[in-house]
Design an enzyme around this catalytic site. Sequence first.
Site, short mmCIF file in Angstrom:
data_model
loop_
_atom_site.label_atom_id
_atom_site.label_comp_id
_atom_site.label_asym_id
_atom_site.label_seq_id
_atom_site.Cartn_x
_atom_site.Cartn_y
_atom_site.Cartn_z
N GLU A 1 0.45 -1.08 0.24
CA GLU A 1 -0.32 -0.13 -0.58
C GLU A 1 0.55 1.20 0.06
O GLU A 1 2.05 0.82 0.57
CB GLU A 1 -0.48 -0.16 1.20
CG GLU A 1 -1.98 -1.19 1.55
CD GLU A 1 -2.91 -1.25 2.86
OE1 GLU A 1 -2.86 0.10 3.08
OE2 GLU A 1 -2.85 -2.50 2.56
N CYS B 1 -0.51 -3.02 15.42
CA CYS B 1 -0.53 -3.10 13.69
C CYS B 1 -1.16 -3.59 12.83
O CYS B 1 -0.38 -4.69 13.20
CB CYS B 1 0.87 -2.13 13.29
SG CYS B 1 1.72 -2.08 12.16
N CYS C 1 -1.59 2.17 7.33
CA CYS C 1 -0.97 0.87 6.78
C CYS C 1 -1.38 -0.18 6.61
O CYS C 1 -1.63 -0.64 8.75
CB CYS C 1 0.22 1.02 6.82
SG CYS C 1 1.13 1.67 8.23
N CYS D 1 5.75 -8.06 7.39
CA CYS D 1 6.37 -7.33 8.45
C CYS D 1 6.84 -8.49 9.90
O CYS D 1 5.66 -9.34 10.04
CB CYS D 1 6.09 -5.66 9.60
SG CYS D 1 7.33 -4.88 10.30
N CYS E 1 3.99 -6.05 16.26
CA CYS E 1 3.88 -4.27 17.65
C CYS E 1 2.22 -4.53 17.11
O CYS E 1 2.07 -5.48 15.84
CB CYS E 1 3.92 -3.26 16.73
SG CYS E 1 5.48 -2.96 16.92
N CYS F 1 3.51 8.21 1.59
CA CYS F 1 3.93 6.94 2.46
C CYS F 1 3.84 6.21 2.04
O CYS F 1 2.92 5.38 1.28
CB CYS F 1 2.59 7.08 3.53
SG CYS F 1 3.24 5.66 4.55
N1 SAH Z 1 8.36 0.46 10.70
C1 SAH Z 1 8.03 0.96 11.38
C2 SAH Z 1 7.67 1.83 10.30
C3 SAH Z 1 6.04 1.41 10.15
S1 SAH Z 1 5.12 2.22 10.89
C4 SAH Z 1 8.54 1.47 12.64
O1 SAH Z 1 7.48 0.42 13.31
O2 SAH Z 1 8.18 3.22 12.64
C5 SAH Z 1 4.13 3.47 10.16
C6 SAH Z 1 4.04 4.54 12.39
O3 SAH Z 1 3.11 3.77 12.12
C7 SAH Z 1 5.23 3.59 13.43
O4 SAH Z 1 4.98 4.66 14.36
C8 SAH Z 1 4.18 2.40 13.99
O5 SAH Z 1 4.09 2.23 15.10
C9 SAH Z 1 2.41 3.72 13.46
N2 SAH Z 1 1.55 2.41 13.28
C10 SAH Z 1 0.57 1.03 13.45
N3 SAH Z 1 -0.14 1.01 13.15
C11 SAH Z 1 -0.66 1.82 13.80
C12 SAH Z 1 -1.97 1.87 14.42
N4 SAH Z 1 -2.94 1.32 14.09
N5 SAH Z 1 -2.45 3.39 15.05
C13 SAH Z 1 -0.98 4.21 14.79
N6 SAH Z 1 0.11 4.08 14.80
C14 SAH Z 1 0.26 3.11 13.81
#
Ligand code: SAH
Length: 334
Positions: free
Chosen positions: A85, A112, A325, A105, A109, A98
């Site tokens: 995406e 995510c 994302c 991944c 987390c 973005c």
């Molecule tokens: N892997 C990298 C970049 C991708 S995620 C990282 O962890 O930074 C980009 C950002 O979106 C990161 O800060 C991540 O923690 C956040 N993110 C992921 N899922 C999310 C969600 N459901 N709500 C808000 N932020 C989210």
Amino acid sequence: MSFEQLEAELLEMGQQKFRARQIFTWLHARNITDFSQMSDLSLQLRNELSERFYIEDLKVVRKLTSKTDSTLKYLYELRDNNHVETVFMEYNHGNSICVSTQVGCKMGCTFCASTIAGFRRDLTASEILSQIYTAERESGRHADSIVLMGIGEPLDNFDNVVRFLQLISDERGRKQSLRHVSVSTCGIVPRIRELADMKLGITLSVSLHSANDVRRSEIMPVNRRYDIKTLLNECREYMNKTGRRISFEYAVIEGVNDSDEDARQLHRLLSGMVCHLNLIPVNPIKERDYRSNRAKVEQFAKKLSGMGLNVTVRRTLGADIDAACGQLRREYEI
Ligand code: SAH
């Protein structure tokens, strides 16, 4: 291919060096995806190039346009039928795009959507580039700034990401200023160090999400490997080496990381550091019951700025098209 690789290939084909410059300009400054359109090359050379090489061109399988703002979201199909995406956002200061760096991944987390079905593969540098070039062609808009905050962990695909940064900023092509490129990481410490040593001039964003080790390890498994102290020490090193301040991302999750104690711990951790804290109301995903309430996020922000931290709340764009994302890909592939 880097400029130098392109030059070497052309020499091997018996061509003159300056052809590399022409082709590189078509690819990176004029955004052309077909050798036949390279009108300053002979027909014979154009044919020969299309027999030997291909130009990455992603297939748009879905395009969503937000009704509340002008955010666009693309779901691309890759050559091996995987999907990633890309989101195009308009801000007052310019357009931002973005992009994803991996299919899925490994980082796990819990909040995510990109990591739920696990990891498939790294994206190549051209697949990262092409997310931008295809979106620009398709939308007619130009991306002023680029954020590597889509699906995947950029520093877990280090070589391709660095190659992408070199290609997009090459003076002979797009000349993208790396000051307007942000690389976001969940905190892979040795890679932050490597990146600092390269002095690329990018903006580093670090996903913090909690100032408490126990809590951070629960929601971000990477913290079990590199804890907060180790991460923050490396961030300080990064700033010393590059002279660039770091941006910390903090997805506010109701009842998980937004208490008064969380604010105090965050303040203790970041006070005295020249940095920026960006609060993001967590985007709810189907698989978990994490919630966020904008008014409470604003309150949390007020508390933190009252303590002296440099804090902002991220604007929510494209909420009606699930612009966060990983969500569209999951929906499409299931
Ligand atoms: N892997 C990298 C970049 C991708 S995620 C990282 O962890 O930074 C980009 C950002 O979106 C990161 O800060 C991540 O923690 C956040 N993110 C992921 N899922 C999310 C969600 N459901 N709500 C808000 N932020 C989210």
